[in-house]
Write a protein that holds these residues in place. Structure first.
Motif, PDB file in Angstrom:
ATOM      1  N   ILE A 207      14.309   8.798  -1.405  1.00 52.63           N
ATOM      2  CA  ILE A 207      13.356   9.862  -1.764  1.00 52.63           C
ATOM      3  C   ILE A 207      12.804  10.541  -0.517  1.00 52.63           C
ATOM      4  O   ILE A 207      12.832  11.768  -0.391  1.00 52.63           O
ATOM      5  N   ILE A 208      12.306   9.749   0.439  1.00 57.81           N
ATOM      6  CA  ILE A 208      11.711  10.362   1.632  1.00 57.81           C
ATOM      7  C   ILE A 208      12.778  10.945   2.544  1.00 57.81           C
ATOM      8  O   ILE A 208      12.550  11.958   3.228  1.00 57.81           O
ATOM      9  N   PHE A 237       6.658  14.123  -1.778  1.00 55.55           N
ATOM     10  CA  PHE A 237       7.769  13.173  -1.882  1.00 55.55           C
ATOM     11  C   PHE A 237       7.319  11.772  -1.467  1.00 55.55           C
ATOM     12  O   PHE A 237       7.762  10.773  -2.051  1.00 55.55           O
ATOM     13  N   ALA A 238       6.465  11.703  -0.443  1.00 55.71           N
ATOM     14  CA  ALA A 238       5.947  10.405  -0.018  1.00 55.71           C
ATOM     15  C   ALA A 238       5.132   9.758  -1.127  1.00 55.71           C
ATOM     16  O   ALA A 238       5.198   8.536  -1.330  1.00 55.71           O
ATOM     17  N   LEU A 242       5.955   6.316  -2.845  1.00 52.20           N
ATOM     18  CA  LEU A 242       4.959   5.251  -2.890  1.00 52.20           C
ATOM     19  C   LEU A 242       4.858   4.682  -4.301  1.00 52.20           C
ATOM     20  O   LEU A 242       4.800   3.452  -4.485  1.00 52.20           O
ATOM     21  N   PHE A 243       4.839   5.552  -5.280  1.00 52.47           N
ATOM     22  CA  PHE A 243       4.769   5.096  -6.682  1.00 52.47           C
ATOM     23  C   PHE A 243       5.996   4.262  -7.034  1.00 52.47           C
ATOM     24  O   PHE A 243       5.883   3.211  -7.680  1.00 52.47           O
ATOM     25  N   VAL A 244       7.172   4.723  -6.621  1.00 51.00           N
ATOM     26  CA  VAL A 244       8.405   3.990  -6.896  1.00 51.00           C
ATOM     27  C   VAL A 244       8.365   2.609  -6.241  1.00 51.00           C
ATOM     28  O   VAL A 244       8.742   1.592  -6.843  1.00 51.00           O
ATOM     29  N   CYS A 245       7.898   2.552  -4.987  1.00 51.03           N
ATOM     30  CA  CYS A 245       7.810   1.261  -4.281  1.00 51.03           C
ATOM     31  C   CYS A 245       6.858   0.311  -4.986  1.00 51.03           C
ATOM     32  O   CYS A 245       7.129  -0.899  -5.088  1.00 51.03           O
ATOM     33  N   LEU A 549       4.854   4.814   3.391  1.00 53.24           N
ATOM     34  CA  LEU A 549       4.756   6.070   2.651  1.00 53.24           C
ATOM     35  C   LEU A 549       3.304   6.437   2.363  1.00 53.24           C
ATOM     36  O   LEU A 549       2.960   7.629   2.301  1.00 53.24           O
ATOM     37  N   ALA A 550       2.448   5.438   2.191  1.00 53.91           N
ATOM     38  CA  ALA A 550       1.017   5.717   2.025  1.00 53.91           C
ATOM     39  C   ALA A 550       0.446   6.364   3.287  1.00 53.91           C
ATOM     40  O   ALA A 550      -0.370   7.294   3.219  1.00 53.91           O
TER      41      ALA A 550
END
Length: 614
Positions: A207-208, A237-238, A242-245, A549-550
């Motif tokens: 994603i990133i 995108f980050a 982050l949500f996906v992680c 990503l946060a």
């Protein structure tokens, strides 16, 4: 006169003293600046920018050593909690994986919190990439090297063939022990499942990385104005990454928790292993290990000899199964010929091994009660029933047991899905093949009741974990500053410095663990070793990348690590596919996987300097 001469001398002395005092004050102020950046700073850590290279080298060794010890404290403390029955399942399935990722996660976090976060965050990227790739290459190679056995038609010989001579047969044939293709290791389907999960957890990287390719100009060196534009475009995108992680992280912990009730018994195996080791080291007694079982009302049932009634309860059945795993190595150590029987003298030695003190007459009474056929020997089933009754009934009120003969259930059916028996303990596929030194019970535990043992274990565990976490939080930030300064001094990217040094500090214990598991040369130990490494990679892909990503989102940082991201994904895909499409890894495969570690650094350099990516 004299007074005219002495007067000026006093003034001169006064001026000289004043100048010396000013010099001393200036030196103190300089030292304070060197210690913290300004004269009013209270930080105990020197400013790397004011240190010489020898000082930086010394500080690097010291900080890395402290972080190494902190990681060990976290690991040791959490593993001590495996000896506390009410905490053991959640610790083995959830706490251990999370705490294993904390040192790397804190390195990533502190690399992005300073005023120069855009530049220093490369240290966090190096720690993340170095940790992930190192865990999947160097410990993996060590596991193959020290855990390899002879391959017969591509199948590892973990168990002795029935036609082989028990006195001369060895798992690793000395004549071909360095064969690149004739020796190797095997693993079960759980490793393949873990490899698929590891590959799937790279979604956050994709994603990133996709956003970086869409907005990054890859200009070198990047201008501040362009970095701000890129950061603004990459922020959404980050956030998605982050949500996906977070979702992947929660799912992985759910899967780990599921292993506590799963048929593979990986968590139970680890708990049993730590419990056995603690009893051998004199840190725990049998009754202490059965504290959870003792706290239930099942004690009164067992006193009546009604063990069958106890086993109707699912939770008590799980406890019986766990205790079978704990007691099997002790029984197998004395069942040398694998006939599933031990005599009275061997029975007495096991009492000493599990740190329980009892008179010879009381032991003889117990043995006679357990020897239901009066053969002078007891089987593994009788042995387990006897020891569990003792643990639940420390007064040894077993007088009616021989007459009641109520121990009809077979505890062995709860061990390894009912397919294992005590004779397997003496065969090649068990973890306890070598003897151990017999030690007297330490005085600080010998006379303690089980509840006091559990209390001391909890205190020791929590104190170690608290100290480890404290050291990680305190030393991560100055370590990031130090690694960044080394990069400046050597005029190379801090990524390369952190890639090599950070994993040695935070993941060195994994090297030792890989060796310890692999050296047992069993299929179960090899599966445990490799699943631990893939699990650590999954934690880096979810927990540590999520922190990264946060930072990108909340600190408005530009993602300028396309080369590093590509290499992480590539290495994980190679490892994952090599596991999925093979059932064994030969020594040659282990060497090939080891070569991926230095190759990763080379690939990052080539992608950055020859392909033009950042």
């Amino acid at each position: 006169g004299p007074s005219d001469v002495q007067g000026p001398r006093r003034d001169g002395a006064s001026d000289t003293g004043a100048r010396e005092m000013e010099h001393v004050i200036a030196m103190v102020a300089e030292a304070q600046v060197a210690a913290g950046g300004d004269s009013e700073s209270l930080t105990p850590f020197p400013d790397p920018g004011l240190c010489t290279m020898p000082q930086i080298t010394f500080l690097t060794c010291m900080y890395c050593y402290v972080l190494f010890q902190a990681a060990n404290l976290l690991s040791d403390g959490s593993e001590l909690l495996l000896l506390v029955p009410q905490f053991a399942p959640i610790v083995g399935s959830v706490v251990l994986p999370v705490l294993g990722a904390v040192p790397d996660g804190m390195m990533v976090l502190f690399s992005g919190l300073g005023p120069d976060a855009q530049n220093q965050v490369s240290v966090g990227v190096g720690a993340l990439a170095g940790s992930t790739i190192m865990l999947l290459t160097l410990p993996w190679f060590l596991a193959v090297l020290f855990g390899r056995v002879t391959l017969k038609e591509g199948t590892p010989t973990y168990k002795r063939p029935t036609s082989a001579n028990a006195q001369t047969w060895e798992k690793l044939d000395p004549k071909s022990k360095w064969s690149l293709l004739g020796t190797g290791v095997g693993y079960d389907e759980t490793i393949k499942t873990a490899a698929k999960m590891m590959m799937g957890s790279t979604v956050g990287y994709f994603i990133i990385l996709g956003s970086a390719f869409s907005v990054d100009t890859f200009e070198k060196p990047p201008r501040v104005s362009e970095q701000r534009v890129e950061a603004g475009a990459e922020a959404p995108f980050a956030l998605v990454g982050l949500f996906v992680c977070m979702v992947e992280f929660a799912y992985y912990l759910k899967v780990c928790w599921g292993h506590t009730d799963g048929e593979d018994g990986r968590v139970d195996d680890r708990i049993a292993e730590k419990t056995v080791q603690a009893m051998r080291d004199g840190k725990l007694t049998l009754r202490g290990a059965m504290a959870k079982f003792r706290m239930r009302n099942w004690t009164s049932l067992c006193k009546d000899g009604d063990l069958d009634q106890v086993l109707l309860n699912k939770e008590s059945m799980d406890e019986v199964r766990r205790m079978c795993k704990v007691l099997a190595p002790f029984f197998g150590h004395y069942d040398m010929n694998g006939d599933n029987q031990i005599d009275f003298e061997e029975f007495r030695m096991i009492f000493k091994d599990v740190n329980e003190n009892m008179s010879r007459d009381a032991q003889a009474q117990m043995f006679k009660a357990a020897d239901t056929d009066d053969s002078g020997y007891i089987s593994f089933e009788e042995f387990v029933a006897c020891f569990m009754s003792f643990a639940l009934d420390p007064g040894n009120e077993l007088k009616g047991m021989a007459e009641k003969r109520r121990f009809k259930s077979n505890p062995a059916k709860y061990l390894d899905n009912g397919e294992a028996n005590a004779s397997d303990v003496g065969e090649g596929d068990d973890d306890d093949e070598e003897g151990h030194e017999e030690e007297d019970m330490p005085e600080d535990l010998a006379n303690l009741d089980p509840e006091e043992q559990q209390r001391r274990i909890k205190n020791r565990a929590f104190s170690k974990m608290a100290m480890g976490l404290f050291l990680v939080l305190i030393f991560s930030d100055p370590t990031v500053d130090l690694l960044s300064e080394i990069g400046k001094r050597l005029q190379i990217s801090p990524f390369y410095i952190s890639f090599v040094l950070a994993p040695l500090a935070s993941n060195a214990s994994e090297l030792v663990a890989a060796y310890n598991y692999a050296s047992k040369r069993t299929a179960k130990a090899m599966t445990t070793s490799l699943s631990t490494l893939t699990g650590a990679a999954i934690m880096n892909n979810t927990f540590c990348l999520g922190i990264f990503l946060a930072l990108v989102y909340f600190k408005k940082l530009a993602w300028e690590f396309s080369a590093e991201t590509i290499v992480i994904i590539l290495i994980e895909m190679i490892i994952g596919l090599s596991v999925i499409f093979r059932n064994t890894h030969t020594l040659a495969h282990g060497i090939a996987l080891l070569s991926l570690y230095p190759l990763a650094l080379l690939l990052v350099y080539v992608i950055e300097n020859y392909l033009g990516l950042d």
